[in-house]
Scaffold this active site. Structure first.
Site, PDB file in Angstrom:
ATOM      1  CB  SER A  70     130.509 111.866  35.592  1.00 52.26           C
ATOM      2  OG  SER A  70     129.832 111.043  34.686  1.00 52.26           O
ATOM      3  CD  GLN A  71     132.866 112.884  42.603  1.00 53.31           C
ATOM      4  OE1 GLN A  71     132.648 111.686  42.421  1.00 53.31           O
ATOM      5  NE2 GLN A  71     133.416 113.351  43.691  1.00 53.31           N
TER       6      GLN A  71
END
Ligand code: SAH
Length: 220
Positions: A70-71
């Site tokens: 994930s970011q």
């Protein structure tokens, strides 16, 4: 872990890590505990070597098998939302992936449990967590829809893959007063949902629109 890889990126990563922390802070991550945990975790070790130079950019990156790490903003935001409730002792994550989110949580919470349905990703994450000596993280190959009954109840649950609705078994494995943070919905229409279990049931609010990989059934 290849020692050269760790040393080779050393100084650069420290500086770029600080830059990432500054970006997250500007973007609304206000909890210093979360920023500090992000600062501690060497994200470049959780992505493929060819992508290491982009590890401290605020972007999601592929980790193989159609999945992504994930970011950093999303990891930080979910962690911050989880920590806003009561003090956390024992947390369950669904969707180990690269184990980056688990490693961030390991810096903040005494016991972290994480489930992954894909064997290759589970095995890789298991090796890395051992190499980093994160002894408060336990990983298991399993379908998150079932949770981890043997370790329940948890006072926090975090999903990093999106179900269409929050699985009942997960709600049941949450303590009363416990908090669940999860993306919910289909690909084009997902919300980040924060729920608390009360004596009367789950009370939820949606905080933002997000885009996560779907939570799937069974092992792979
Ligand atoms: N937290 C991860 C993000 C990984 S992406 C990280 O920090 O890198 C989401 C992960 O959820 C994928 O690895 C996917 O295989 C896994 N997943 C999807 N459905 C699942 C399920 N039912 N049970 C466990 N893991 C699941």
């Amino acid at each position: 872990m290849d020692g050269r890889r760790v040393v080779g990126i050393g100084m650069t990563s420290q500086r770029t890590r600080e830059r990432l922390v500054a970006r997250l802070s500007e973007a609304g991550i206000t909890d210093p505990r979360v920023l500090n945990a992000i600062r501690q975790v060497p994200r470049h070790l959780f992505v493929e070597e060819a992508l290491a130079s982009r590890a401290y950019d605020n972007t999601a990156l592929p980790i193989g098998y159609g999945q992504t790490i994930s970011q950093p903003f999303i990891v930080a935001q979910m962690t911050q939302l989880l920590l806003e409730g009561q003090a956390l002792h024992k947390v369950l994550e669904v969707g180990t992936g690269s184990a980056y989110q688990a490693a961030v949580l390991a810096n903040l919470i005494p016991y972290v449990f994480s489930l992954e349905r894909l064997r290759v990703l589970h095995n890789r994450a298991h090796r890395l967590i051992r190499e980093l000596r994160l002894s408060n993280v336990r990983l298991r190959l399993g379908d998150g829809h079932e949770g981890w009954p043997g370790e329940a109840p948890f006072d926090g649950i975090i999903l990093t893959a999106a179900p269409l609705a929050i699985p009942k078994s997960l709600t049941e494995q949450l303590t009363v007063g416990g908090r669940l943070v999860a993306p919910v919905g289909t690909g084009g229409n997902q919300s980040m949902r924060v729920c608390e279990r009360t004596e009367q049931g789950l009370i939820c609010r949606d905080v933002s629109r997000v885009s996560f990989v779907p939570m799937k059934h069974g092992l792979g």
